[in-house]
Write a protein that holds these residues in place. Sequence first.
Motif, PDB file in Angstrom:
ATOM      1  N   TYR A 107       0.774  -1.089   0.178  1.00  0.00           N
ATOM      2  CA  TYR A 107      -0.107   0.196   0.006  1.00  0.00           C
ATOM      3  C   TYR A 107       0.787   1.191   0.173  1.00  0.00           C
ATOM      4  O   TYR A 107       0.447   2.249  -0.718  1.00  0.00           O
ATOM      5  CB  TYR A 107      -1.031  -0.208   1.288  1.00  0.00           C
ATOM      6  N   ALA A 108       1.943   1.323   0.841  1.00  0.00           N
ATOM      7  CA  ALA A 108       2.749   2.408   0.778  1.00  0.00           C
ATOM      8  C   ALA A 108       3.566   2.519  -0.487  1.00  0.00           C
ATOM      9  O   ALA A 108       3.607   3.564  -1.081  1.00  0.00           O
ATOM     10  CB  ALA A 108       3.914   2.022   2.028  1.00  0.00           C
ATOM     11  N   VAL A 109       4.307   1.569  -1.000  1.00  0.00           N
ATOM     12  CA  VAL A 109       5.066   1.494  -2.095  1.00  0.00           C
ATOM     13  C   VAL A 109       4.012   2.137  -3.405  1.00  0.00           C
ATOM     14  O   VAL A 109       4.713   3.042  -4.226  1.00  0.00           O
ATOM     15  CB  VAL A 109       5.651   0.149  -2.555  1.00  0.00           C
ATOM     16  N   GLN A 110       3.122   1.617  -3.479  1.00  0.00           N
ATOM     17  CA  GLN A 110       2.121   2.025  -4.606  1.00  0.00           C
ATOM     18  C   GLN A 110       1.636   3.302  -4.528  1.00  0.00           C
ATOM     19  O   GLN A 110       0.974   3.667  -5.400  1.00  0.00           O
ATOM     20  CB  GLN A 110       1.155   0.777  -4.833  1.00  0.00           C
ATOM     21  N   ASN A 111       1.631   3.978  -3.493  1.00  0.00           N
ATOM     22  CA  ASN A 111       1.292   5.321  -3.309  1.00  0.00           C
ATOM     23  C   ASN A 111       2.149   6.231  -2.984  1.00  0.00           C
ATOM     24  O   ASN A 111       1.825   7.747  -3.058  1.00  0.00           O
ATOM     25  CB  ASN A 111       0.095   5.129  -2.107  1.00  0.00           C
ATOM     26  N   ALA A 112       3.320   5.937  -3.053  1.00  0.00           N
ATOM     27  CA  ALA A 112       4.576   6.986  -2.807  1.00  0.00           C
ATOM     28  C   ALA A 112       5.375   7.129  -4.035  1.00  0.00           C
ATOM     29  O   ALA A 112       5.362   6.281  -4.936  1.00  0.00           O
ATOM     30  CB  ALA A 112       5.413   6.366  -1.723  1.00  0.00           C
ATOM     31  N   GLU A 113       6.195   8.138  -4.145  1.00  0.00           N
ATOM     32  CA  GLU A 113       6.887   8.309  -5.168  1.00  0.00           C
ATOM     33  C   GLU A 113       8.169   7.882  -5.132  1.00  0.00           C
ATOM     34  O   GLU A 113       9.109   7.440  -6.160  1.00  0.00           O
ATOM     35  CB  GLU A 113       7.176   9.849  -5.413  1.00  0.00           C
ATOM     36  N   ILE A 114       8.639   7.796  -3.689  1.00  0.00           N
ATOM     37  CA  ILE A 114       9.968   7.032  -3.606  1.00  0.00           C
ATOM     38  C   ILE A 114       9.890   5.632  -2.697  1.00  0.00           C
ATOM     39  O   ILE A 114       9.074   5.963  -1.766  1.00  0.00           O
ATOM     40  CB  ILE A 114      10.726   8.162  -2.808  1.00  0.00           C
ATOM     41  N   ALA A 115      10.663   4.987  -2.972  1.00  0.00           N
ATOM     42  CA  ALA A 115      10.745   3.719  -2.109  1.00  0.00           C
ATOM     43  C   ALA A 115      12.439   3.589  -1.528  1.00  0.00           C
ATOM     44  O   ALA A 115      13.069   3.709  -2.147  1.00  0.00           O
ATOM     45  CB  ALA A 115      10.499   2.451  -2.788  1.00  0.00           C
ATOM     46  N   LEU A 186       9.722  -3.318  -6.664  1.00  0.00           N
ATOM     47  CA  LEU A 186       9.902  -2.695  -5.416  1.00  0.00           C
ATOM     48  C   LEU A 186       8.806  -3.126  -4.483  1.00  0.00           C
ATOM     49  O   LEU A 186       9.470  -3.295  -3.242  1.00  0.00           O
ATOM     50  CB  LEU A 186       9.958  -1.350  -5.710  1.00  0.00           C
ATOM     51  N   THR A 187       7.699  -3.377  -4.707  1.00  0.00           N
ATOM     52  CA  THR A 187       6.719  -3.667  -3.851  1.00  0.00           C
ATOM     53  C   THR A 187       7.190  -5.180  -3.167  1.00  0.00           C
ATOM     54  O   THR A 187       7.266  -5.232  -1.799  1.00  0.00           O
ATOM     55  CB  THR A 187       5.378  -3.885  -4.502  1.00  0.00           C
TER      56      THR A 187
END
Length: 206
Positions: A107-115, A186-187
């Motif tokens: 949920y975080a990775v798919q809604n953020a610009e940077i991982a 990345l996810t």
Amino acid sequence: ISRMPMFSIPRTAKSLQDLPEKARAATRMLDEIFWKQIASMQVGRVFSEVTLVGGAGKAEAVRNIVHKLGVTLAEVMYVGDSITDEEAFKLVRGGGGLTVSFNGNRYAVQNAEIAVLCEDSTVIGILAEEFAKQGREKTLDIIEHWDRKVLLKSLGDEDLLNLFFKLYPEKLPKVKIVTKENMEILTKESTEFRKKVRGEAVGRLG
């Protein structure tokens, strides 16, 4: 606390009694420290004065902070790691700010610009320093060319940079701009890394 033994919570554990003896002893000691010793100190006020928020509450907290400080969402860098940060990610990203997944789940990775995949938060200090001084686009440019030479040239805080390089003398932590092409990998990588640094039980949480 720093001298206490590390322990993992078994997947089948449902109560304190399901933990190994060392883990039970450590848990009882933590309860004593946080709910009795710290609670009786002046700093213990934080337990009653801080309101826990999640989901929409985090987005509302960002709105309140922006309003109180008299800044715009474009001046906000938001760091999150789970589904409870999704609304805040969308708010900040929609307002032109910078959004960072730190050891986040899908949920975080798919809604953020940077991982970011890292065992400590020093890298967040690096990104925050750059964002505060040079803004979103310059920060993204540094991440696009993430290496020691670029950081040495761009970052002004020598103490922070020296600490960062001391912690990572050979290989820098993974910091990537999330794109449609790399989002899936990345996810997966972030989710697995999250479980590694936080433990299986916590790492599986939404």
